[in-house]
Write a protein that holds these residues in place. Structure first.
Motif, short mmCIF file in Angstrom:
data_model
loop_
_atom_site.label_atom_id
_atom_site.label_comp_id
_atom_site.label_asym_id
_atom_site.label_seq_id
_atom_site.Cartn_x
_atom_site.Cartn_y
_atom_site.Cartn_z
N THR A 20 0.84 -1.19 0.00
CA THR A 20 0.00 0.00 0.00
C THR A 20 0.87 1.24 0.00
OG1 THR A 20 -0.20 0.54 2.34
CG2 THR A 20 -1.53 -1.30 1.55
N THR A 21 0.24 2.37 -0.22
CA THR A 21 0.98 3.63 -0.23
C THR A 21 1.51 3.98 1.16
OG1 THR A 21 -1.13 4.75 0.07
CG2 THR A 21 -0.31 4.58 -2.17
N ARG A 22 1.02 3.26 2.18
CA ARG A 22 1.53 3.49 3.54
C ARG A 22 2.47 2.37 3.98
NH1 ARG A 22 -0.10 8.59 4.83
NH2 ARG A 22 -2.15 8.95 3.93
N GLY A 23 2.85 1.54 3.03
CA GLY A 23 3.74 0.43 3.37
C GLY A 23 2.98 -0.89 3.40
N GLU A 48 -6.85 9.56 -0.56
CA GLU A 48 -5.54 9.35 -1.19
C GLU A 48 -5.64 9.26 -2.70
OE1 GLU A 48 -4.02 5.87 1.11
OE2 GLU A 48 -2.19 7.04 0.91
N GLU A 52 -0.20 15.47 2.09
CA GLU A 52 -1.38 14.67 2.46
C GLU A 52 -1.09 13.17 2.47
OE1 GLU A 52 -4.76 15.57 2.97
OE2 GLU A 52 -4.08 17.64 3.19
N VAL A 53 -0.21 12.73 1.58
CA VAL A 53 -0.02 11.28 1.46
C VAL A 53 1.27 10.80 2.14
CG1 VAL A 53 -1.31 11.13 -0.71
CG2 VAL A 53 1.17 11.48 -0.79
N ALA A 54 1.96 11.70 2.83
CA ALA A 54 3.26 11.35 3.42
C ALA A 54 3.23 10.01 4.15
CB ALA A 54 3.67 12.45 4.40
N ASN A 55 4.28 9.23 3.96
CA ASN A 55 4.41 7.98 4.72
C ASN A 55 5.80 7.90 5.35
OD1 ASN A 55 6.21 7.09 2.76
ND2 ASN A 55 4.72 5.79 1.72
N PHE A 110 5.88 5.47 -2.96
CA PHE A 110 4.44 5.19 -2.82
C PHE A 110 3.92 4.14 -3.80
CE2 PHE A 110 5.07 9.71 -1.83
CZ PHE A 110 4.61 9.75 -0.53
#
Lengths: 470, 315
Positions: free
Chosen positions: A259-262, B157, B254-257, B309
């Protein structure tokens, strides 16, 4: 062939009790209104994008499955019997698969010839000895049922791998309620729209032990698969991710989605990909659809795959004739719904009978699917009969034969007006903590006059299926 | 959100934006060609356009001479050229199709019908007015896709990655358009424009929908320096580099991980050079040098976004 049973009218042409309201409603309809409604229905399906891709046509070609505006109505009493029979059958089938992949008592007891099972290409030795949650293998089963007479139902086929069609059951109801709300005021129809809820609940109930908040994902072969619409639809309705093989990764025996969050852990995979393509390390090495290492994660009990790998051993046409025996063996009960009497052509006496009566019988290839490898004797040309005779003689073990059933008919709106057409029924049986079936299923209808082939790939259509509350 | 889903949304909007900007580039060239006078040097703009978008080599492999008709056909209609408008629109549609369940039905219908209409469009032997009409159509379909995204899509997202694709592609494309046209118009550096150049600068402005904006902002005659300032530094000009980077920084935030900090820092740093930039200093450095540097940094950010991402490195 005798006159088929008609769902709406009895032998004397009188309208059956449960169709009377419908009949009076239909009689009150102006002539062209039904035609208008059919056009409207087409528009609704097209707008929501309910299409299926057709293999062999230009890439991106999508077709609508024809929807018929006349519902198929099942009484409460009939459904009670169907429910009991379906639950019994799927319970026995799950017990059979569990047995085959463990102690094989049914083979030891001599009820089924062992080579029929163990030499079947659908038997997966990789599954031998694996424990699966709740001993459930076929979590979602589509059982094809036909009616030949009053109260006389037969199971035509079990679909225990990746049965499809449930999205049509749901959309048909939605469209029907939109087009004819007044009909639903006249009838108390059992709802079906909660199917995605109980499907999700069912999938979560078979998560690996100890997982409190399981994450479910739906694994699709991708946008070019003929049932992709259904995959996307169900994922959306359940609120789970629709994943492809490339979205999943196995690390240290656990399955994650990218996912875009890992990476995010996945506990239950509702897969709509065939066994062969699930894991290139274990099955077909050229598969781009699967997830390397998935089988290892599965064997370690870190992920549930629904349906389990290897369920095909129980729904192959060569195993079908033994299902009534499974019900007796595992449940000590008599089948509530019968099998169609089936001749197994590897048996010499059945082979001899079949070759003699080829023009009366339906012959099916045991590994076929979709209605292609099939001979309908009474409808076949001389050349086709001879061709099949040759095929059968060369490999009798590949075929079974059944009498031509007079499938029931249901009034259907076709070009010449409302006329009877042959139908079948595919209820969807969910097994997990318990066995649940939303009342009804998908009714498929053969739109060509006299045709018995209801498959959507062969020009079949669908109908909304009503189970009455009382 | 699945990385693959984000990736498809990102490329769906990049390809849509790229088709639009390619149409804009061709439009400006067509207009410039109409302004060409007999006494002018042989036309360099088509070769320059090909070079600017990295297509000159692919073109040369197929044709020896650079003629306007062939370049237009190659860049707009050639199915076998992966960088043509028709291929961009197809790629946008393919990406959309793969994530149809994530798009709103209006979004899908808009992108799909764009592709369907294009297939029905006359794509061979167009007259100049037909060509201009086609390029306008491409531009307006892109407006429509963007509008339906803004008007219907959940602000999650998915929306952010759709916008990231748009603004990143636009920043890149505006920089390229400006770079090639300024080099053609003012090969020796940006100085004073002659009267004849006026029409050409007007055409350049019009190609990025900036002609009226220029008039309103400067209320004065058109000078090359102001054109550069408008398209590079004005934060209120929707297609300017500064504007694009402002939006990029917002959506990236907004999408930072866990692994995106460095990417976000680089985007912010690039934005700062625009925010605190002065056109006279940029002119002193050389617009071409500045834009070349900018394009390199945008490319770097794009690569990093993909790594952080879109394609997981954990696999």
């Amino acid at each position: 062939m005798m006159m088929p049973y008609d769902e709406m009218r009895d032998g004397e042409g009188r309208v059956r009790g449960h169709y009377r309201e419908f009949d009076s409603w239909l009689a009150g309809m102006p002539g062209d209104r039904l035609a208008q409604k059919r056009v409207e229905a087409d528009g609704l399906f097209r707008r929501t994008g309910i299409t299926f891709a057709v293999y062999g046509e230009e890439a991106g070609a999508e077709r609508l499955i024809p929807f018929d505006v006349v519902p198929r109505i099942i009484t409460a009493a009939e459904w009670r019997k169907l429910f009991k029979g379906l639950k019994q059958r799927v319970t026995a089938l799950n017990a059979f698969i569990a047995d085959i992949y463990h102690d094989q008592d049914i083979l030891k007891d001599g009820r089924i010839p062992p080579e029929q099972v163990l030499c079947n290409t659908q038997y997966r030795p990789e599954m031998q000895g694996i424990e699966v949650p709740g001993d459930i293998y076929a979590h979602i089963a589509g059982i094809d049922v036909v009616r030949a007479g009053e109260g006389e139902f037969y199971v035509l086929e079990d679909n225990l791998r990746v049965p499809s069609g449930v999205s049509y059951m749901l959309e048909d109801r939605k469209v029907m309620m939109r087009l004819f709300p007044e009909l639903f005021a006249r009838y108390a129809v059992e709802p079906v729209q909660h199917y995605p809820d109980i499907l999700l609940d069912n999938l979560r109930s078979v998560a690996p032990p100890g997982v409190r908040e399981p994450t479910v994902a739906l694994l699709t072969p991708g946008a070019h698969n003929s049932a992709y619409f259904e995959h996307a639809f169900l994922a959306q309705q359940m609120g789970v991710e629709l994943v492809e093989g490339q979205d999943l990764v196995v690390r240290d025996g656990f399955v994650f989605m990218r996912t875009t969050r890992g990476p995010q852990r996945v506990h239950v995979i509702y897969r709509r990909v065939d066994d062969d393509f699930l894991d290139p390390l274990a099955f077909r090495p050229d598969s781009m659809l699967g997830v390397p290492g998935l089988l290892a994660a599965y064997r370690a009990g870190h992920v549930t795959i629904a349906n389990a790998i290897g369920t095909g051993v129980a729904d192959d046409k060569s195993i079908y004739p033994y299902v009534p025996e499974m019900i007796r063996f595992y449940l000590d009960e008599e089948p509530v719904i019968d099998n169609v009497p089936t001749r197994i052509l590897r048996r010499p006496e059945d082979l001899a009978y079949t070759l003699e009566h080829l023009d009366e019988l339906v012959v099916k290839e045991v590994h076929g699917a979709g209605g292609y490898g099939m001979l309908v004797g009474p409808k076949a040309s001389r050349a086709e009969l001879e061709q099949f005779r040759g095929l059968i003689k060369a490999h009798p073990g590949r075929y079974i034969a059944q009498p031509t059933l007079a499938l029931s008919t249901c009034p259907t709106f076709v070009d010449e007006g409302v006329a009877p057409r042959h139908i079948d029924l595919r209820p969807f049986v969910l097994s997990g903590r318990d066995v649940r079936i939303v009342p009804g299923g998908l009714t498929r209808v053969a739109l060509r006059p006299g045709s018995l082939v209801v498959n959507s790939s062969q020009g079949g259509g669908t109908k909304d299926t009503w189970v009455l509350e009382r | 959100m699945l990385s693959r889903t984000a990736d498809h949304l990102y490329w769906m909007s990049r390809y849509t934006e790229r088709a639009e900007n390619l149409a804009r580039m061709l439009q400006v060239n067509v207009r410039m060609a109409l302004l060409q006078r007999q006494s002018d040097e042989p036309d360099q703009s088509w070769a320059a356009t090909l070079a600017m978008i990295g297509q000159l080599e692919a073109y040369r492999e197929r044709y020896s001479a650079v003629t306007p008709e062939r370049v237009v056909d190659f860049l707009a209609f050639d199915e076998s050229n992966s960088g043509s408008i028709v291929r961009d629109l197809r790629a946008a549609r393919e990406n959309a199709h793969a994530v149809r369940g994530t798009l709103t039905s209006e979004q899908w219908e808009t992108i799909n019908s764009t592709w369907l209409e294009m297939r029905g469009h006359k794509l061979k032997d167009l007259s100049t007015d037909e060509l201009i009409e086609f390029l306008e159509w491409v531009k307006f379909r892109s407006h429509l896709v963007r509008g339906v995204t803004h008007g219907t899509m959940l602000r999650d997202e998915g929306f952010n990655f759709t916008r990231i694709g748009t603004v990143l592609e636009r920043a890149d494309n505006t920089a390229r358009i400006l770079d090639v046209q300024l080099r053609l118009l003012a090969p020796g550096g940006v100085g004073q424009a002659t009267r004849a150049d006026y029409y050409k600068y007007s055409a350049l402005l019009a190609s990025v929908s900036a002609f009226e904006i220029y008039r309103r902002v400067y209320r004065d005659r058109i000078t090359p320096a102001r054109v550069a300032e408008l398209l590079i530094l004005r934060s209120d000009m929707p297609r300017s580099l500064h504007r694009c980077m402002n939006e990029l920084v917002v959506y990236l935030g907004e999408v930072a991980n866990d692994q995106s900090a460095e990417t976000i820092r680089r985007a912010g740093a690039l934005r700062s050079t625009l925010r605190y930039g002065r056109i006279d200093l940029i002119l002193e450095e050389g617009v071409h040098e500045f834009l070349t540097g900018f394009l390199g940094r945008v490319r770097d950010i794009g690569r990093r976004i993909a790594e952080d991402f879109l394609v997981s490195t954990t696999g």
